[in-house]
Write a protein that holds these residues in place. Sequence first.
Motif, PDB file in Angstrom:
ATOM      1  N   SER A  93       0.858  -1.173   0.053  1.00  0.00           N
ATOM      2  CA  SER A  93      -0.048  -0.076  -0.079  1.00  0.00           C
ATOM      3  C   SER A  93       0.597   1.285  -0.015  1.00  0.00           C
ATOM      4  O   SER A  93       0.548   2.280  -0.571  1.00  0.00           O
ATOM      5  CB  SER A  93      -1.052  -0.121   1.326  1.00  0.00           C
ATOM      6  OG  SER A  93      -0.294   0.068   2.506  1.00  0.00           O
ATOM      7  N   GLU A  94       1.914   1.163   0.536  1.00  0.00           N
ATOM      8  CA  GLU A  94       3.073   2.259   0.538  1.00  0.00           C
ATOM      9  C   GLU A  94       3.443   2.604  -0.885  1.00  0.00           C
ATOM     10  O   GLU A  94       3.403   3.633  -1.139  1.00  0.00           O
ATOM     11  CB  GLU A  94       4.167   2.060   1.322  1.00  0.00           C
ATOM     12  CG  GLU A  94       5.272   3.298   1.582  1.00  0.00           C
ATOM     13  CD  GLU A  94       6.254   2.923   2.596  1.00  0.00           C
ATOM     14  OE1 GLU A  94       7.349   3.607   2.431  1.00  0.00           O
ATOM     15  OE2 GLU A  94       6.033   2.223   3.332  1.00  0.00           O
ATOM     16  N   GLU A  95       3.762   1.676  -1.490  1.00  0.00           N
ATOM     17  CA  GLU A  95       4.016   1.551  -2.994  1.00  0.00           C
ATOM     18  C   GLU A  95       3.094   2.389  -3.771  1.00  0.00           C
ATOM     19  O   GLU A  95       3.139   3.078  -4.726  1.00  0.00           O
ATOM     20  CB  GLU A  95       4.569   0.433  -3.590  1.00  0.00           C
ATOM     21  CG  GLU A  95       5.970  -0.208  -2.865  1.00  0.00           C
ATOM     22  CD  GLU A  95       5.988  -1.562  -3.578  1.00  0.00           C
ATOM     23  OE1 GLU A  95       5.334  -2.165  -4.162  1.00  0.00           O
ATOM     24  OE2 GLU A  95       7.212  -2.043  -2.949  1.00  0.00           O
ATOM     25  N   GLY A 134       0.625   4.213  -2.681  1.00  0.00           N
ATOM     26  CA  GLY A 134       0.717   5.840  -2.492  1.00  0.00           C
ATOM     27  C   GLY A 134       1.754   6.357  -3.009  1.00  0.00           C
ATOM     28  O   GLY A 134       1.486   7.605  -3.696  1.00  0.00           O
ATOM     29  N   GLN A 135       2.946   5.996  -3.239  1.00  0.00           N
ATOM     30  CA  GLN A 135       3.860   6.692  -3.916  1.00  0.00           C
ATOM     31  C   GLN A 135       3.756   6.554  -5.243  1.00  0.00           C
ATOM     32  O   GLN A 135       3.770   7.940  -6.059  1.00  0.00           O
ATOM     33  CB  GLN A 135       5.150   5.948  -3.566  1.00  0.00           C
ATOM     34  CG  GLN A 135       5.863   6.058  -2.118  1.00  0.00           C
ATOM     35  CD  GLN A 135       7.096   5.313  -1.971  1.00  0.00           C
ATOM     36  OE1 GLN A 135       7.449   4.564  -2.824  1.00  0.00           O
ATOM     37  NE2 GLN A 135       7.793   5.521  -0.827  1.00  0.00           N
ATOM     38  N   SER A 190       1.087   9.316  -5.682  1.00  0.00           N
ATOM     39  CA  SER A 190       1.500  10.668  -5.641  1.00  0.00           C
ATOM     40  C   SER A 190       2.216  11.246  -6.814  1.00  0.00           C
ATOM     41  O   SER A 190       2.096  12.208  -7.452  1.00  0.00           O
ATOM     42  CB  SER A 190       2.609  10.616  -4.383  1.00  0.00           C
ATOM     43  OG  SER A 190       1.595  10.567  -3.459  1.00  0.00           O
TER      44      SER A 190
END
Length: 91
Positions: free
Chosen positions: A2-4, A6-7, A10
């Motif tokens: 999920s962090e990837e 999100g990046q 962005s």
Amino acid sequence: MSEELGQFISRLRLVIAGTWRVLEQQTATAEILGVIASSPTDIQPVLDVIAENAARVCGAKDAHILPCRGRFTSNGIVLWATARARWIRRR
């Protein structure tokens, strides 16, 4: 994961924003060139469309084209967004 995601989102937003700005600038340029082509001997419509497009591209409420003669220029014009023009008039 999920962090990837999100990046990625962005970065995608930045690319879309940059593409939108370029498209807006190209549209403004096309409008100015169209007025130049249709009014080759009349400068006023050209200056009007330059001011309108400058205000839109800069996100200003209004823009002004002022004659300029000063220390660094002998003849010329200066384009000011509304906020800058108000500051100049107060000085």
